[in-house]
Design a protein around this motif. Structure first.
Motif, mmCIF file in Angstrom:
data_model
loop_
_atom_site.group_PDB
_atom_site.id
_atom_site.type_symbol
_atom_site.label_atom_id
_atom_site.label_comp_id
_atom_site.label_asym_id
_atom_site.label_seq_id
_atom_site.Cartn_x
_atom_site.Cartn_y
_atom_site.Cartn_z
ATOM 1 N N ASP A 24 20.948 40.311 42.332
ATOM 2 C CA ASP A 24 20.799 38.857 42.335
ATOM 3 C C ASP A 24 22.188 38.219 42.482
ATOM 4 O O ASP A 24 23.201 38.918 42.639
ATOM 5 C CB ASP A 24 20.064 38.369 41.096
ATOM 6 C CG ASP A 24 20.803 38.690 39.798
ATOM 7 O OD1 ASP A 24 21.990 39.063 39.854
ATOM 8 O OD2 ASP A 24 20.187 38.551 38.730
ATOM 9 N N LYS A 25 22.245 36.916 42.419
ATOM 10 C CA LYS A 25 23.493 36.199 42.671
ATOM 11 C C LYS A 25 24.602 36.612 41.688
ATOM 12 O O LYS A 25 25.738 36.882 42.084
ATOM 13 C CB LYS A 25 23.226 34.700 42.558
ATOM 14 C CG LYS A 25 24.365 33.821 42.985
ATOM 15 C CD LYS A 25 23.897 32.377 42.973
ATOM 16 C CE LYS A 25 24.939 31.432 43.493
ATOM 17 N NZ LYS A 25 24.449 30.047 43.523
ATOM 18 N N LEU A 35 34.651 43.304 41.456
ATOM 19 C CA LEU A 35 35.081 44.692 41.323
ATOM 20 C C LEU A 35 35.703 45.218 42.600
ATOM 21 O O LEU A 35 36.746 45.881 42.579
ATOM 22 C CB LEU A 35 33.880 45.570 40.936
ATOM 23 C CG LEU A 35 33.450 45.557 39.487
ATOM 24 C CD1 LEU A 35 32.148 46.337 39.324
ATOM 25 C CD2 LEU A 35 34.537 46.149 38.612
ATOM 26 N N ARG A 36 35.101 44.888 43.710
ATOM 27 C CA ARG A 36 35.628 45.354 44.997
ATOM 28 C C ARG A 36 36.979 44.741 45.300
ATOM 29 O O ARG A 36 37.867 45.400 45.830
ATOM 30 C CB ARG A 36 34.636 45.029 46.118
ATOM 31 C CG ARG A 36 33.404 45.892 46.080
ATOM 32 C CD ARG A 36 32.471 45.585 47.224
ATOM 33 N NE ARG A 36 31.245 46.333 47.102
ATOM 34 C CZ ARG A 36 30.044 45.886 47.364
ATOM 35 N NH1 ARG A 36 29.884 44.651 47.827
ATOM 36 N NH2 ARG A 36 28.962 46.624 47.208
ATOM 37 N N SER A 37 37.148 43.473 44.950
ATOM 38 C CA SER A 37 38.432 42.814 45.243
ATOM 39 C C SER A 37 39.549 43.371 44.346
ATOM 40 O O SER A 37 40.703 43.428 44.760
ATOM 41 C CB SER A 37 38.313 41.295 45.065
ATOM 42 O OG SER A 37 38.072 40.981 43.717
ATOM 43 N N ARG A 38 39.235 43.809 43.144
ATOM 44 C CA ARG A 38 40.230 44.408 42.240
ATOM 45 C C ARG A 38 40.667 45.786 42.743
ATOM 46 O O ARG A 38 41.796 46.193 42.541
ATOM 47 C CB ARG A 38 39.656 44.580 40.847
ATOM 48 C CG ARG A 38 39.532 43.305 40.103
ATOM 49 C CD ARG A 38 39.016 43.581 38.699
ATOM 50 N NE ARG A 38 38.565 42.341 38.098
ATOM 51 C CZ ARG A 38 37.737 42.267 37.091
ATOM 52 N NH1 ARG A 38 37.260 43.368 36.555
ATOM 53 N NH2 ARG A 38 37.383 41.112 36.611
ATOM 54 N N ASN A 39 39.750 46.495 43.376
ATOM 55 C CA ASN A 39 40.053 47.853 43.822
ATOM 56 C C ASN A 39 40.807 47.883 45.139
ATOM 57 O O ASN A 39 41.189 48.955 45.594
ATOM 58 C CB ASN A 39 38.746 48.673 43.938
ATOM 59 C CG ASN A 39 38.134 48.942 42.589
ATOM 60 O OD1 ASN A 39 38.847 48.949 41.574
ATOM 61 N ND2 ASN A 39 36.846 49.137 42.557
ATOM 62 N N ARG A 40 41.050 46.792 45.762
ATOM 63 C CA ARG A 40 41.748 46.798 47.049
ATOM 64 C C ARG A 40 43.219 46.835 46.908
ATOM 65 O O ARG A 40 43.959 46.620 46.146
ATOM 66 C CB ARG A 40 41.376 45.548 47.861
ATOM 67 C CG ARG A 40 39.980 45.656 48.376
ATOM 68 C CD ARG A 40 39.670 44.471 49.240
ATOM 69 N NE ARG A 40 38.231 44.481 49.521
ATOM 70 C CZ ARG A 40 37.596 43.480 50.044
ATOM 71 N NH1 ARG A 40 38.223 42.382 50.376
ATOM 72 N NH2 ARG A 40 36.324 43.557 50.271
ATOM 73 N N ALA A 94 29.606 39.805 40.644
ATOM 74 C CA ALA A 94 30.307 40.804 39.824
ATOM 75 C C ALA A 94 30.750 41.973 40.700
ATOM 76 O O ALA A 94 31.872 42.485 40.553
ATOM 77 C CB ALA A 94 29.408 41.281 38.699
ATOM 78 N N LEU A 95 29.898 42.410 41.628
ATOM 79 C CA LEU A 95 30.271 43.487 42.550
ATOM 80 C C LEU A 95 31.444 43.072 43.433
ATOM 81 O O LEU A 95 32.359 43.860 43.684
ATOM 82 C CB LEU A 95 29.077 43.869 43.424
ATOM 83 C CG LEU A 95 27.984 44.685 42.748
ATOM 84 C CD1 LEU A 95 26.767 44.790 43.660
ATOM 85 C CD2 LEU A 95 28.496 46.069 42.395
#
Length: 127
Positions: A112-113, A122-127, A118-119
């Protein structure tokens, strides 16, 4: 009242199957046993016979305590057989596992939104 009834009629009258033809298909398909033997639809059922009836994923083990040639109400149908304790336990455990799997599977699917954001964090932190 007669001493014996055709197997397909008994299964239909006790509401294990909606029609006699469905009962006959189950018998031909090996889903029904009488006293450990694979019967034909015309096999006669007598009081105190032990039946194993497979319906979908469920397996019923019952002892015949009454006979009926005509379809009766659900309450009267339950009075014509007695399900074994092991069968009841196994069936309830199977239904509980199925219910748990369905609840666990409800979490899967599209996020959901809130979950999507949240995903993305998380993805932006791992870049």
């Amino acid at each position: 009242m007669s001493e014996a009834v055709r197997l397909d009629k008994w299964l239909w009258s006790t509401r294990f199957f909606k029609t006699r033809s469905l009962a006959q298909q189950a018998i031909r398909g090996g889903k029904v046993e009488i006293n450990g033997q694979k019967p034909k639809a015309s096999r006669l059922v007598r009081v105190e016979d032990r039946l194993q009836i497979g319906r979908g994923e469920l397996l019923f083990e019952v002892v015949v305590i009454g006979l009926a040639e005509r379809r009766v109400s659900a309450e009267q149908a339950r009075a014509l057989y007695e399900e074994t304790a092991e069968s009841i336990e196994r069936r309830e455990a199977q239904l509980a596992r199925k219910r748990e799997a369905r609840e666990a599977g409800a979490q899967a699917g599209r996020p959901d939104k809130r979950q999507r954001r949240a995903l993305e964090r998380l993805r932006s932190r791992n870049r």
